[in-house]
Design an enzyme around this catalytic site. Structure first.
Site, PDB file in Angstrom:
ATOM      1  N   ARG A 187       0.827  -1.222   0.000  1.00  0.00           N
ATOM      2  CA  ARG A 187       0.000   0.000   0.000  1.00  0.00           C
ATOM      3  C   ARG A 187       0.855   1.263   0.000  1.00  0.00           C
ATOM      4  NH1 ARG A 187      -1.799   2.846   4.294  1.00  0.00           N
ATOM      5  NH2 ARG A 187      -1.722   1.067   5.699  1.00  0.00           N
ATOM      6  N   TYR A 247     -11.922  17.030 -18.032  1.00  0.00           N
ATOM      7  CA  TYR A 247     -12.624  15.741 -17.954  1.00  0.00           C
ATOM      8  C   TYR A 247     -13.781  15.833 -16.952  1.00  0.00           C
ATOM      9  CZ  TYR A 247     -13.086  10.746 -16.856  1.00  0.00           C
ATOM     10  OH  TYR A 247     -13.557   9.483 -16.631  1.00  0.00           O
ATOM     11  N   ASP A 259      -2.933  17.720 -17.233  1.00  0.00           N
ATOM     12  CA  ASP A 259      -3.468  16.393 -17.526  1.00  0.00           C
ATOM     13  C   ASP A 259      -3.102  16.100 -18.984  1.00  0.00           C
ATOM     14  OD1 ASP A 259      -5.008  14.210 -18.320  1.00  0.00           O
ATOM     15  OD2 ASP A 259      -6.706  14.747 -17.043  1.00  0.00           O
ATOM     16  N   LYS A 310      -6.131   5.006 -20.262  1.00  0.00           N
ATOM     17  CA  LYS A 310      -6.322   5.364 -21.668  1.00  0.00           C
ATOM     18  C   LYS A 310      -5.111   4.910 -22.492  1.00  0.00           C
ATOM     19  CE  LYS A 310     -10.026   7.093 -19.855  1.00  0.00           C
ATOM     20  NZ  LYS A 310     -10.178   8.489 -19.467  1.00  0.00           N
TER      21      LYS A 310
HETATM   22  C1  LIG Z   1     -10.330   9.050 -18.172  1.00  0.00           C
HETATM   23  C2  LIG Z   1      -9.720  10.349 -17.816  1.00  0.00           C
HETATM   24  C3  LIG Z   1      -9.450  10.686 -16.473  1.00  0.00           C
HETATM   25  C4  LIG Z   1      -9.820   9.764 -15.322  1.00  0.00           C
HETATM   26  O1  LIG Z   1      -9.174   8.514 -15.378  1.00  0.00           O
HETATM   27  P1  LIG Z   1      -9.815   7.204 -14.655  1.00  0.00           P
HETATM   28  O2  LIG Z   1      -8.744   6.174 -14.780  1.00  0.00           O
HETATM   29  O3  LIG Z   1     -11.092   6.876 -15.348  1.00  0.00           O
HETATM   30  O4  LIG Z   1     -10.047   7.577 -13.221  1.00  0.00           O
HETATM   31  C5  LIG Z   1      -8.852  11.900 -16.225  1.00  0.00           C
HETATM   32  N1  LIG Z   1      -8.548  12.758 -17.215  1.00  0.00           N
HETATM   33  C6  LIG Z   1      -8.806  12.478 -18.513  1.00  0.00           C
HETATM   34  C7  LIG Z   1      -8.452  13.474 -19.570  1.00  0.00           C
HETATM   35  C8  LIG Z   1      -9.396  11.276 -18.855  1.00  0.00           C
HETATM   36  O5  LIG Z   1      -9.663  11.008 -20.143  1.00  0.00           O
END
Ligand SMILES: *Cc1c(COP(=O)(O)O)cnc(C)c1O
Length: 388
Positions: A57, A109, A181, A206
């Site tokens: 953890r 997002y 991001d 992603k």
């Molecule tokens: C999918 C996504 C997130 C969140 O990711 P998760 O793994 O679903 O929590 C954050 N920012 C962007 C741009 C995303 O496409």
């Protein structure tokens, strides 16, 4: 790994740990704890006097440490922390560095908008939202001492491009931090840290995972800036699991070839959609007449695998097209080997009113496509069939 080593080489080799049995890659350490010969040895690791593994953890597990070293290398960062999801990464980032106020500059997002607008203000954090075009507003908030600027580029679903270097310079001038991001671009197409950002995050769910089979997130930056995120991660227990870390490392080894092929496929699909009689608009940074094209050409080394088309006839027609696609699957998410389609007004931007969507440039006729690794000709044929 030498710092001048190229990205493809880093993807394959960075962070891999030596294994007593000669495995070419770090094996899965599916264990929650690590044993010590003596109490003194355990104390040395707990106190940070000696490197070592301790408790999963805490992230002190070789499978996790290994993927974090690889992730850090991909964004030219000193360090990285891996989380159980992209949202877990963002929650720790905002809690660790958002105490002096957060500005969300431009589109973000849906999950990010939710935690910023509904959850963090309830904990007493001041959160501000600005349109990406509101430079004066950003200057005013920075002058008032706001501590963290957060951006996404390209944005979802309109693929607006923010000038990372320019925003970083203004943020730095006021002693604030810039977090980016970088999920949509991936480290193959864009590296925010050398452009001046302080922290970069990815939803590894992603492109980095790339196969729609794992949920994970990460943040890269200096070890000093990451330390308080590590504390939140430990307390939340939002650490990536060793099995997921190993699966993510497996995916990262092919990241460059996957993303470059997705860039090329998306460019081909975008070009095929331009001028189609049933398509009113194509939004893709790789198209020469796209508003952000010049900036994207400067700050990105590829235009990415996401594009948005606006179908003639509005929302009902967009739904008809999405439902008629046979190869391209109707599903949220993006970045995987399979092509996906979603209608932003019914999925990612469903919680906004139609006025709010309109103000953000999101129309009901829009379809967002995440282009995968199928043959571009098959994808184009599927779209033409569904449009026709
Ligand atoms: C999918 C996504 C997130 C969140 O990711 P998760 O793994 O679903 O929590 C954050 N920012 C962007 C741009 C995303 O496409």
């Amino acid at each position: 790994m030498k710092p001048q080593t190229k990205l493809s080489t880093l993807c394959v080799h960075a962070g891999e740990l030596e294994d007593a049995h000669g495995s070419p890659h770090t094996p899965i350490y599916q264990t929650t704890t690590f044993r010590f010969k003596k109490t003194a040895d355990l104390l040395d690791v707990i106190k940070g006097r000696k490197p070592g593994h301790l408790y999963t953890r805490y992230g002190m597990n070789p499978s996790i440490v290994s993927v974090e070293r690889k992730l850090a290398a991909l964004e030219q960062a000193e360090a990285a922390l891996a989380f159980a999801s992209g949202m877990a990464a963002l929650a720790s980032l905002f809690l660790a560095h958002g105490r002096a106020g957060i500005v969300c500059f431009g589109e973000a997002y849906g999950g990010t908008l939710e935690i910023l607008s509904e959850q963090l203000p309830g904990l007493g954090l001041a959160v501000h939202f600005l349109r990406g075009s509101d430079s004066d507003g950003l200057e005013r908030l920075l002058a008032q001492g706001v501590g963290l600027v957060f951006i996404e580029t390209p944005t979802n679903p309109t693929l607006e491009i923010a000038d990372i270097a320019a925003i970083a310079a203004r943020t730095k001038a006021h002693g604030a931090l810039l977090a980016v991001d970088n999920t949509f671009a991936s480290p193959v197409n864009q590296n925010p840290l050398p452009l001046g950002a302080d922290l970069v995050m990815h939803a590894c769910t992603k492109y980095l995972g790339g196969h729609s089979d794992l949920t994970a997130g990460c943040v890269m930056g200096s070890a000093e800036l990451l330390a308080p995120l590590g504390t939140w991660r430990r307390s939340f227990g939002s650490t990536i699991a060793p099995e997921t870390a190993a699966l993510l490392a497996r995916s990262l080894r092919t990241l460059v070839v996957r993303v470059r092929a997705q860039n090329a496929n998306a460019q081909a699909v975008a070009e095929a959609m331009v001028g189609h009689p049933r398509v009113a608009r194509v939004l893709y940074p790789g198209l020469p007449d796209f508003p952000g094209h010049a900036l994207a050409s400067r700050q990105m080394s590829g235009f990415g695998g996401i594009l948005t088309i606006e179908v003639v006839g509005g929302g009902d027609e967009a739904v008809r097209v999405a439902d008629s696609l046979q190869l391209i699957m109707l599903a949220p998410s993006l970045g995987g080997v399979e092509s996906l389609v979603t209608q932003p007004c019914t999925t990612t931007h469903h919680s906004l009113t139609s006025e709010e969507r309109h103000a953000r440039g999101i129309s009901d006729g829009m379809l967002r496509l995440s282009i995968g690794l199928e043959d571009a000709a098959d994808l184009i044929a599927d779209l033409e069939r569904a449009l026709g």
